[in-house]
Design an enzyme around this catalytic site. Structure first.
Site, PDB file in Angstrom:
ATOM      1  CB  SER A   6      -0.920   0.007   1.229  1.00  8.64           C
ATOM      2  OG  SER A   6      -1.452   1.303   1.392  1.00  8.64           O
ATOM      3  CG  HIS A  31      -3.808  -1.499  -1.715  1.00 10.15           C
ATOM      4  ND1 HIS A  31      -4.923  -2.257  -2.020  1.00 10.15           N
ATOM      5  CD2 HIS A  31      -4.196  -0.662  -0.719  1.00 10.15           C
ATOM      6  CE1 HIS A  31      -5.933  -1.912  -1.231  1.00 10.15           C
ATOM      7  NE2 HIS A  31      -5.518  -0.926  -0.435  1.00 10.15           N
ATOM      8  CG  ASP A  33      -5.031   2.612   0.601  1.00  6.59           C
ATOM      9  OD1 ASP A  33      -5.994   1.825   0.625  1.00  6.59           O
ATOM     10  OD2 ASP A  33      -3.865   2.285   0.881  1.00  6.59           O
ATOM     11  CG  MET A  35      -8.463   7.446   2.270  1.00  7.45           C
ATOM     12  SD  MET A  35      -7.600   7.615   3.833  1.00  7.45           S
ATOM     13  CE  MET A  35      -6.652   6.093   3.845  1.00  7.45           C
ATOM     14  CG  HIS A  64      -9.140   0.319  -0.675  1.00  2.08           C
ATOM     15  ND1 HIS A  64      -8.567   0.178   0.574  1.00  2.08           N
ATOM     16  CD2 HIS A  64     -10.488   0.285  -0.468  1.00  2.08           C
ATOM     17  CE1 HIS A  64      -9.507   0.081   1.475  1.00  2.08           C
ATOM     18  NE2 HIS A  64     -10.687   0.148   0.881  1.00  2.08           N
ATOM     19  CG  MET A  66     -11.232   3.468   1.825  1.00  4.90           C
ATOM     20  SD  MET A  66      -9.710   3.524   2.777  1.00  4.90           S
ATOM     21  CE  MET A  66      -8.526   3.572   1.443  1.00  4.90           C
ATOM     22  CG  MET A 135     -11.671  -2.401   4.947  1.00  2.00           C
ATOM     23  SD  MET A 135     -10.120  -2.057   4.097  1.00  2.00           S
ATOM     24  CE  MET A 135      -9.153  -1.250   5.375  1.00  2.00           C
ATOM     25  N   GLY A 140      -9.146   4.277   6.739  1.00  2.42           N
ATOM     26  CA  GLY A 140      -8.876   5.710   6.882  1.00  2.42           C
ATOM     27  C   GLY A 140      -7.438   6.028   7.249  1.00  2.42           C
ATOM     28  CG  PHE A 141      -6.302   7.037  10.048  1.00  2.00           C
ATOM     29  CD1 PHE A 141      -5.786   8.320   9.859  1.00  2.00           C
ATOM     30  CD2 PHE A 141      -7.639   6.904  10.381  1.00  2.00           C
ATOM     31  CE1 PHE A 141      -6.592   9.442  10.019  1.00  2.00           C
ATOM     32  CE2 PHE A 141      -8.456   8.019  10.543  1.00  2.00           C
ATOM     33  CZ  PHE A 141      -7.932   9.289  10.365  1.00  2.00           C
ATOM     34  N   GLY A 142      -3.270   4.348   7.962  1.00  2.00           N
ATOM     35  CA  GLY A 142      -2.303   3.259   8.013  1.00  2.00           C
ATOM     36  C   GLY A 142      -1.826   3.082   9.442  1.00  2.00           C
ATOM     37  N   GLY A 143      -1.105   1.996   9.677  1.00  2.00           N
ATOM     38  CA  GLY A 143      -0.441   1.794  10.960  1.00  2.00           C
ATOM     39  C   GLY A 143      -1.337   1.434  12.132  1.00  2.00           C
ATOM     40  CG  ASP A 173      -6.141  -2.531   3.111  1.00  2.00           C
ATOM     41  OD1 ASP A 173      -5.064  -2.272   3.681  1.00  2.00           O
ATOM     42  OD2 ASP A 173      -6.761  -1.716   2.383  1.00  2.00           O
ATOM     43  N   GLY A 174      -4.891  -3.981   6.280  1.00  2.00           N
ATOM     44  CA  GLY A 174      -4.828  -3.294   7.565  1.00  2.00           C
ATOM     45  C   GLY A 174      -4.166  -4.127   8.647  1.00  2.00           C
ATOM     46  N   GLY A 175      -3.097  -3.587   9.197  1.00  2.00           N
ATOM     47  CA  GLY A 175      -2.434  -4.263  10.320  1.00  2.00           C
ATOM     48  C   GLY A 175      -1.702  -5.536   9.950  1.00  2.00           C
TER      49      GLY A 175
HETATM   50  C1  DX5 Z   1      -6.327   1.907   5.372  1.00  2.00           C
HETATM   51  C2  DX5 Z   1      -5.837   1.554   4.003  1.00  2.00           C
HETATM   52  C3  DX5 Z   1      -4.696   0.602   3.992  1.00  2.00           C
HETATM   53  C4  DX5 Z   1      -3.465   1.074   4.712  1.00  2.00           C
HETATM   54  C5  DX5 Z   1      -2.908  -0.123   5.408  1.00  2.00           C
HETATM   55  O1  DX5 Z   1      -7.539   2.557   5.313  1.00  2.00           O
HETATM   56  O2  DX5 Z   1      -6.874   0.989   3.239  1.00  2.00           O
HETATM   57  O3  DX5 Z   1      -4.386   0.144   2.688  1.00  2.00           O
HETATM   58  O4  DX5 Z   1      -2.481   1.640   3.884  1.00  2.00           O
HETATM   59  O5  DX5 Z   1      -1.869   0.286   6.218  1.00  2.00           O
HETATM   60  P1  DX5 Z   1      -1.135  -0.691   7.231  1.00  2.00           P
HETATM   61  O6  DX5 Z   1      -0.625  -1.865   6.442  1.00  2.00           O
HETATM   62  O7  DX5 Z   1      -0.050   0.179   7.765  1.00  2.00           O
HETATM   63  O8  DX5 Z   1      -2.132  -1.099   8.268  1.00  2.00           O
HETATM   64 ZN    ZN Z   2      -6.394  -0.017   1.284  1.00  2.00          ZN
END
Ligand code: DX5
Ligand code: ZN
Length: 214
Positions: A6, A31, A33, A35, A64, A66, A135, A140-143, A173-175
């Site tokens: 991503s 990927h 993202d 938003m 993706h 959002m 999901m 909405g957020f990475g990490g 996707d996520g974590g």
């Molecule tokens: C979150 C995004 C993800 C995000 C994942 O809303 O859709 O694609 O980049 O980030 P990580 O892998 O850091 O959880």
């Molecule tokens: Zn994503």
């Protein structure tokens, strides 16, 4: 395992180099993202960035969305060369029509489910889908931290896909990190999206390689 890094977690001051790293890695897709600050409480990047990336990205683009009313952008994404268009189930009251439109535009159709949306929402469209994106954090957020309940959801979705004879891949996707990726692989996932675990690593290409091996 199919691996889709991503770009949200990339260093945006060195975007060209980051894309180059992905081009030279064993990543399968990229990927992206998008938003809108409405569907999710954050804004990422839009078409001007996508248009800069598209000509230099040598991997299929896994987009993706959002955003509300994602169908407005179907033709524009197809023109840009996107391979996969992911729309959120929660943003599409006319999901069946939207899937048809994505296919008519020549892209693979994927439907994304938020952590709070049950997989039963897909019962009547699963046969038409190329992929389901679960999901594993709230979008909405990475990490963010992986939601453990997602493992059961992956197993249940795998059963639904087998029962209906659907060819849909399961993407998450996520974590996603070393620990959760292993659990997800065991639960039956086909595609891992990963942002901070890959781009935050000292050797991102090695991390991609390790995810590929699962
Ligand atoms: C979150 C995004 C993800 C995000 C994942 O809303 O859709 O694609 O980049 O980030 P990580 O892998 O850091 O959880
Ligand atoms: Zn994503």
């Amino acid at each position: 395992m199919i691996v889709s890094p991503s770009l949200l977690a990339a260093d945006f001051t060195r975007l060209g180099e980051e894309i180059d790293m992905i081009n030279h890695s064993r990543a399968d897709w990229l990927h992206l993202d998008i938003m809108d600050g409405v569907f999710v409480p954050n804004i990422s990047f839009g078409f001007s960035v996508l248009e800069s990336i598209a000509p230099i990205c040598q991997k299929p683009m896994d987009v993706h969305l959002m955003i509300v009313e994602p169908e407005k952008f179907t033709d524009r994404l197809a023109k840009l060369g996107a391979a996969i268009m992911n729309v959120h189930c929660e943003a599409c009251p006319h999901l069946h029509r939207n899937i048809q439109q994505i296919h008519d535009a020549g892209m693979k159709a994927a439907v994304t489910l938020n952590p709070g949306t049950p997989i039963s929402m897909l019962e009547d469209v699963i046969a038409d889908l190329d992929m389901v994106l679960l999901m594993t954090v709230n979008p909405g957020f990475g990490g963010q931290s992986f939601i453990t309940h997602s493992l059961k959801k992956v197993r249940d979705l795998r059963q639904m896909i087998t029962r209906t004879g659907s060819k849909a891949l399961i993407e998450v996707d996520g974590g996603v990190n070393r620990h959760t990726a292993q659990q997800l692989a065991e639960a039956g996932v086909d595609v891992l999206v990963s942002g901070s675990y890959i781009f935050g690593a000292e050797k991102p290409k090695d991390v991609i390689e390790s995810l590929k091996a699962l």
